[in-house]
Design a protein around this motif. Structure first.
Motif, PDB file in Angstrom:
ATOM      1  N   HIS A 216       0.823  -1.204   0.000  1.00 34.13           N
ATOM      2  CA  HIS A 216       0.000   0.000   0.000  1.00 34.13           C
ATOM      3  C   HIS A 216       0.862   1.261   0.000  1.00 34.13           C
ATOM      4  O   HIS A 216       0.578   2.210  -0.724  1.00 34.13           O
ATOM      5  N   TYR A 217       1.926   1.258   0.798  1.00 35.29           N
ATOM      6  CA  TYR A 217       2.773   2.443   0.905  1.00 35.29           C
ATOM      7  C   TYR A 217       3.859   2.484  -0.164  1.00 35.29           C
ATOM      8  O   TYR A 217       4.543   3.489  -0.300  1.00 35.29           O
ATOM      9  N   ALA A 218       4.031   1.419  -0.899  1.00 31.92           N
ATOM     10  CA  ALA A 218       5.076   1.366  -1.919  1.00 31.92           C
ATOM     11  C   ALA A 218       4.476   1.160  -3.300  1.00 31.92           C
ATOM     12  O   ALA A 218       4.985   0.393  -4.104  1.00 31.92           O
ATOM     13  N   SER A 219       3.394   1.853  -3.585  1.00 33.61           N
ATOM     14  CA  SER A 219       2.710   1.647  -4.867  1.00 33.61           C
ATOM     15  C   SER A 219       3.574   2.048  -6.060  1.00 33.61           C
ATOM     16  O   SER A 219       3.409   1.516  -7.142  1.00 33.61           O
ATOM     17  N   THR A 220       4.522   2.965  -5.848  1.00 34.23           N
ATOM     18  CA  THR A 220       5.369   3.379  -6.958  1.00 34.23           C
ATOM     19  C   THR A 220       6.624   2.518  -7.102  1.00 34.23           C
ATOM     20  O   THR A 220       7.303   2.619  -8.115  1.00 34.23           O
ATOM     21  N   ALA A 221       6.930   1.694  -6.108  1.00 35.25           N
ATOM     22  CA  ALA A 221       8.117   0.842  -6.165  1.00 35.25           C
ATOM     23  C   ALA A 221       7.840  -0.522  -5.533  1.00 35.25           C
ATOM     24  O   ALA A 221       8.445  -0.894  -4.530  1.00 35.25           O
ATOM     25  N   PRO A 222       6.936  -1.316  -6.111  1.00 38.07           N
ATOM     26  CA  PRO A 222       6.595  -2.599  -5.494  1.00 38.07           C
ATOM     27  C   PRO A 222       7.751  -3.596  -5.496  1.00 38.07           C
ATOM     28  O   PRO A 222       7.868  -4.406  -4.578  1.00 38.07           O
ATOM     29  N   THR A 223       8.609  -3.532  -6.499  1.00 37.89           N
ATOM     30  CA  THR A 223       9.734  -4.454  -6.544  1.00 37.89           C
ATOM     31  C   THR A 223      10.715  -4.161  -5.413  1.00 37.89           C
ATOM     32  O   THR A 223      11.233  -5.084  -4.784  1.00 37.89           O
ATOM     33  N   LEU A 224      10.956  -2.896  -5.149  1.00 39.82           N
ATOM     34  CA  LEU A 224      11.836  -2.515  -4.053  1.00 39.82           C
ATOM     35  C   LEU A 224      11.247  -2.949  -2.717  1.00 39.82           C
ATOM     36  O   LEU A 224      11.950  -3.462  -1.848  1.00 39.82           O
ATOM     37  N   ALA A 225       9.955  -2.768  -2.534  1.00 39.87           N
ATOM     38  CA  ALA A 225       9.298  -3.174  -1.293  1.00 39.87           C
ATOM     39  C   ALA A 225       9.367  -4.685  -1.108  1.00 39.87           C
ATOM     40  O   ALA A 225       9.614  -5.170   0.000  1.00 39.87           O
ATOM     41  N   SER A 226       9.183  -5.415  -2.173  1.00 37.37           N
ATOM     42  CA  SER A 226       9.267  -6.871  -2.103  1.00 37.37           C
ATOM     43  C   SER A 226      10.681  -7.317  -1.749  1.00 37.37           C
ATOM     44  O   SER A 226      10.876  -8.213  -0.926  1.00 37.37           O
ATOM     45  N   GLY A 227      11.667  -6.688  -2.350  1.00 42.00           N
ATOM     46  CA  GLY A 227      13.059  -7.010  -2.037  1.00 42.00           C
ATOM     47  C   GLY A 227      13.411  -6.684  -0.598  1.00 42.00           C
ATOM     48  O   GLY A 227      14.138  -7.434   0.063  1.00 42.00           O
ATOM     49  N   ALA A 228      12.895  -5.567  -0.088  1.00 43.58           N
ATOM     50  CA  ALA A 228      13.155  -5.192   1.298  1.00 43.58           C
ATOM     51  C   ALA A 228      12.506  -6.180   2.262  1.00 43.58           C
ATOM     52  O   ALA A 228      13.072  -6.499   3.314  1.00 43.58           O
ATOM     53  N   THR A 229      11.343  -6.686   1.902  1.00 46.24           N
ATOM     54  CA  THR A 229      10.671  -7.674   2.742  1.00 46.24           C
ATOM     55  C   THR A 229      11.478  -8.957   2.826  1.00 46.24           C
ATOM     56  O   THR A 229      11.670  -9.521   3.911  1.00 46.24           O
TER      57      THR A 229
END
Length: 76
Positions: A2-15
């Protein structure tokens, strides 16, 4: 996501990175507790401490996300 709608790949990698860091930290803390001579049950307590620290981070992040200043910024 929700908070990373502009960078979902980065958010997934951080997770994934956070998950791997947690695995490494847990193994290290458990091994250190056993090596310190605290017994074979000591990794349970080390895991409990790590869990409480993670919970504190999550509660803090949730509180900061719901702050009035953020709500005003979202409206403006």
């Amino acid at each position: 996501m929700h908070y990373a709608s502009t960078a979902p790949t980065l958010a997934s990698g951080a997770t994934i990175a956070a998950f791997n860091l947690g695995n490494a930290l847990g193994a290290w803390a458990g091994g250190t507790a056993i090596a310190a001579g605290l017994g074979y049950r000591s990794p349970i307590w080390a895991g409990a401490v790590i869990t409480l620290a993670g919970l504190a981070v999550m509660v803090t992040a949730a509180a900061l996300t719901r702050s009035p200043a953020r709500e005003v910024a979202l409206v403006a």
